[in-house]
Design an enzyme around this catalytic site. Structure first.
Site, PDB file in Angstrom:
ATOM      1  N   SER A  17     -32.145 -12.997  56.524  1.00  0.00           N
ATOM      2  CA  SER A  17     -31.310 -14.097  56.519  1.00  0.00           C
ATOM      3  C   SER A  17     -29.735 -13.897  56.924  1.00  0.00           C
ATOM      4  CB  SER A  17     -31.594 -15.063  55.207  1.00  0.00           C
ATOM      5  OG  SER A  17     -30.855 -14.316  54.371  1.00  0.00           O
ATOM      6  N   GLY A  18     -29.061 -14.773  56.536  1.00  0.00           N
ATOM      7  CA  GLY A  18     -27.479 -14.838  56.919  1.00  0.00           C
ATOM      8  C   GLY A  18     -26.918 -13.770  56.327  1.00  0.00           C
ATOM      9  N   HIS A  19     -27.275 -13.304  54.892  1.00  0.00           N
ATOM     10  CA  HIS A  19     -26.548 -12.206  54.246  1.00  0.00           C
ATOM     11  C   HIS A  19     -27.087 -10.991  54.888  1.00  0.00           C
ATOM     12  CE1 HIS A  19     -25.023  -9.751  51.272  1.00  0.00           C
ATOM     13  NE2 HIS A  19     -25.912  -9.481  50.761  1.00  0.00           N
ATOM     14  N   GLY A  74     -28.915 -12.335  48.680  1.00  0.00           N
ATOM     15  CA  GLY A  74     -27.653 -12.951  48.065  1.00  0.00           C
ATOM     16  C   GLY A  74     -27.862 -13.518  46.521  1.00  0.00           C
ATOM     17  N   HIS A 141      -6.395  -2.452  40.714  1.00  0.00           N
ATOM     18  CA  HIS A 141      -6.523  -1.295  40.273  1.00  0.00           C
ATOM     19  C   HIS A 141      -7.481  -1.542  38.875  1.00  0.00           C
ATOM     20  CE1 HIS A 141      -3.488  -1.976  37.093  1.00  0.00           C
ATOM     21  NE2 HIS A 141      -2.839  -2.751  38.142  1.00  0.00           N
ATOM     22  N   HIS A 150     -21.426 -10.635  42.644  1.00  0.00           N
ATOM     23  CA  HIS A 150     -21.121 -10.897  43.873  1.00  0.00           C
ATOM     24  C   HIS A 150     -19.769 -11.447  43.628  1.00  0.00           C
ATOM     25  CE1 HIS A 150     -22.169 -13.743  47.463  1.00  0.00           C
ATOM     26  NE2 HIS A 150     -20.912 -13.027  47.663  1.00  0.00           N
ATOM     27  N   ILE A 171     -16.037 -18.222  46.390  1.00  0.00           N
ATOM     28  CA  ILE A 171     -15.003 -17.982  47.588  1.00  0.00           C
ATOM     29  C   ILE A 171     -13.597 -18.497  47.267  1.00  0.00           C
ATOM     30  CG2 ILE A 171     -15.829 -20.244  48.490  1.00  0.00           C
ATOM     31  CD1 ILE A 171     -15.659 -18.878  51.212  1.00  0.00           C
TER      32      ILE A 171
END
Length: 221
Positions: A17-19, A74, A141, A150, A171
């Site tokens: 799929s998209g991922h 995903g 860091h 994710h 996001i």
């Protein structure tokens, strides 16, 4: 930098799929495999990104001898289930890192993790197995990123952040320094985490606050 790279010349990607397409694009740009193919549950999908779909996902065990196998799913919980099954069969599972990603000194990356284009991971950070570090994400860091996390496109984690297993950082979200986020959380798009999150759940807003919702482990990414 401690990274487990592939040992075979052929790569099989579970999920077309998209991922999966983005994962395949990373693999192509790495230029380490002579042959790349997909597996997918949807028998109607014959190819993706001009790469053939050669079999259904549940038949991956047939290819363990001849292929490196990467899980491009995903959903954190599903990715964990499939990857753990493959590891129990001693499959060869690589790390995929886009050539444009920047990794600092003493960064550790677990097997089955993909690091997308433009991501930056600064020194002394540890990334668990089966993670997605998505496009343009930055991890400063001394971060500790658990297994099957994710980090979405454009998310930014400051120094000394800890993220627990199976959490999804949405996001464009941000996490200030010295923050701990427990496992199985969703941090919504654009959220800003300014305090430790000790209870699984969904957190949104500025500053991030918990809302009612379904179990993050069942969510689609």
């Amino acid at each position: 930098m401690k990274i487990n790279y592939n040992t075979k010349k052929r790569l099989l990607i579970i999920g077309a799929s998209g991922h999966g397409k983005v994962v395949a694009d990373v693999a192509l740009k790495m230029n380490k495999w002579k042959y790349i193919a997909f597996m997918d549950q949807d028998e109607a999908i014959k190819s993706s990104l001009d790469i053939d779909v050669i079999d259904r996902s549940e038949n991956a065990f047939k290819y363990i001898k001849d292929y490196d196998i990467f899980v491009a799913i995903g959903n954190n919980a599903t990715r964990e289930k499939v990857l753990e099954e493959l590891m129990s069969l001693e499959a060869s599972v690589p790390v995929l890192i886009h050539p444009s990603a920047v990794l600092g000194k003493l960064v550790e990356v677990g097997i089955g993790t993909v690091i997308m284009a433009g991501a930056v991971i600064n020194c002394c950070t540890k990334i668990g197995k089966g993670c997605i570090i998505n496009t343009g994400a930055t991890i400063d860091h001394d971060n500790m990123i658990g297994d099957y996390v994710h980090i979405s496109p454009g998310a930014h984690l400051a120094g000394t952040v800890s993220v627990g297993k199976g959490t999804w950082i949405g996001i464009g979200s941000a996490v200030i320094n010295n923050i701990s986020i427990t496992g199985n959380c969703i941090i919504g798009a654009g959220a800003v985490v300014t305090r430790d999150i000790m209870e699984p759940g969904t957190y949104v807003g500025v500053p991030a606050r918990k809302i009612k919702g379904r179990n993050p482990r069942g969510s689609d990414l």
